[in-house]
Design an enzyme around this catalytic site. Sequence first.
Site, PDB file in Angstrom:
ATOM      1  N   HIS A  61       0.922  -1.397   0.015  1.00 44.03           N
ATOM      2  CA  HIS A  61      -0.081  -0.521   0.336  1.00 44.03           C
ATOM      3  C   HIS A  61       0.903   1.340  -0.143  1.00 44.03           C
ATOM      4  O   HIS A  61       2.207   1.329   0.431  1.00 44.03           O
ATOM      5  CB  HIS A  61      -0.830   0.386   0.817  1.00 44.03           C
ATOM      6  CG  HIS A  61      -2.347  -0.741   1.199  1.00 44.03           C
ATOM      7  ND1 HIS A  61      -2.908  -1.052   1.924  1.00 44.03           N
ATOM      8  CD2 HIS A  61      -2.625  -1.939   0.340  1.00 44.03           C
ATOM      9  CE1 HIS A  61      -4.040  -1.488   2.232  1.00 44.03           C
ATOM     10  NE2 HIS A  61      -2.965  -2.906   0.505  1.00 44.03           N
ATOM     11  N   GLU A  63       1.805   3.633   1.482  1.00 46.85           N
ATOM     12  CA  GLU A  63       1.435   4.009   3.043  1.00 46.85           C
ATOM     13  C   GLU A  63       2.754   2.720   3.429  1.00 46.85           C
ATOM     14  O   GLU A  63       3.960   3.632   3.721  1.00 46.85           O
ATOM     15  CB  GLU A  63       0.614   3.731   4.093  1.00 46.85           C
ATOM     16  CG  GLU A  63      -0.478   4.627   4.277  1.00 46.85           C
ATOM     17  CD  GLU A  63      -1.879   4.246   3.604  1.00 46.85           C
ATOM     18  OE1 GLU A  63      -2.475   3.916   4.210  1.00 46.85           O
ATOM     19  OE2 GLU A  63      -1.862   3.245   2.883  1.00 46.85           O
ATOM     20  N   CYS A  91      -6.143   1.717   6.323  1.00 45.92           N
ATOM     21  CA  CYS A  91      -6.415   0.677   6.178  1.00 45.92           C
ATOM     22  C   CYS A  91      -5.831   0.173   7.534  1.00 45.92           C
ATOM     23  O   CYS A  91      -5.146   0.721   8.119  1.00 45.92           O
ATOM     24  CB  CYS A  91      -6.792  -0.860   5.003  1.00 45.92           C
ATOM     25  SG  CYS A  91      -4.588  -1.166   5.110  1.00 45.92           S
ATOM     26  N   CYS A  94      -1.909  -0.712   7.716  1.00 50.07           N
ATOM     27  CA  CYS A  94      -1.092   0.428   7.136  1.00 50.07           C
ATOM     28  C   CYS A  94      -1.735   1.125   8.668  1.00 50.07           C
ATOM     29  O   CYS A  94      -0.200   1.798   8.858  1.00 50.07           O
ATOM     30  CB  CYS A  94      -1.789   1.643   6.709  1.00 50.07           C
ATOM     31  SG  CYS A  94      -1.495   0.733   4.493  1.00 50.07           S
TER      32      CYS A  94
END
Length: 160
Positions: A61, A63, A91, A94
Site C-alpha cells: 500500500h 503508506e 486501512c 497501514c
Amino acid sequence: MRQPQIIDRSRDQHFMRLALELAAQGAALGEVPVGAVLVQHGEVIGQGFNCPISGSDPSAHAEMVAIRAAAQAASNYRLPGSTLYVTLEPCSMCAGLIVHSRVNRVVFGALEPKAGIVQSQGQFFTQGFLNHRVLFEGGVLAEECGAILTEFFRARRAKA
C-alpha cells in the site's frame, strides 16, 4: 509531555498535492490511485504509491511503501516527529504500521467507508491499548483525492 502541534493548512495541502501526484503515477500503472508522502522536519523522507499488483505484494500500500523508504533512508525503523500524508484513509494494516514506526501525525484526504480504520470503521489511533498516540486529520483536499479514485474506477468499469 508532548507539545501541542501547530497545524499549517497550506503545508498540509502542499504535501497532499505531492501525494496526489504519486497516486496518479500508480493509476498510470493500473494500480488503485493512492499516494503517500512521509515528511520529517519539513523534508520528504519517503514516498510511494499503491503497487500491490505490479509488485506482487499484497502489503505494498502507498503508506507501507513510503514508510519503508523513509526507514531505509533514516536507517531507523522508528520515525518520530514525522507526518504521513496519504490520499485515502488508512486501512488496519497501514494503521498498525504507522503506530509501530512511531509516525507522529497522519493527514489523509478522502474517507474509505469500507476499510478505513481512522474514522470510517473505527478510530484505531484512539485505542487505549496502543503504546503510541498518533494525531490525525482527515479531509485535506478530500474532493481531489476522492475524484482521482472515482475516475479510476469509472474507467475500469467502462473497460469491463
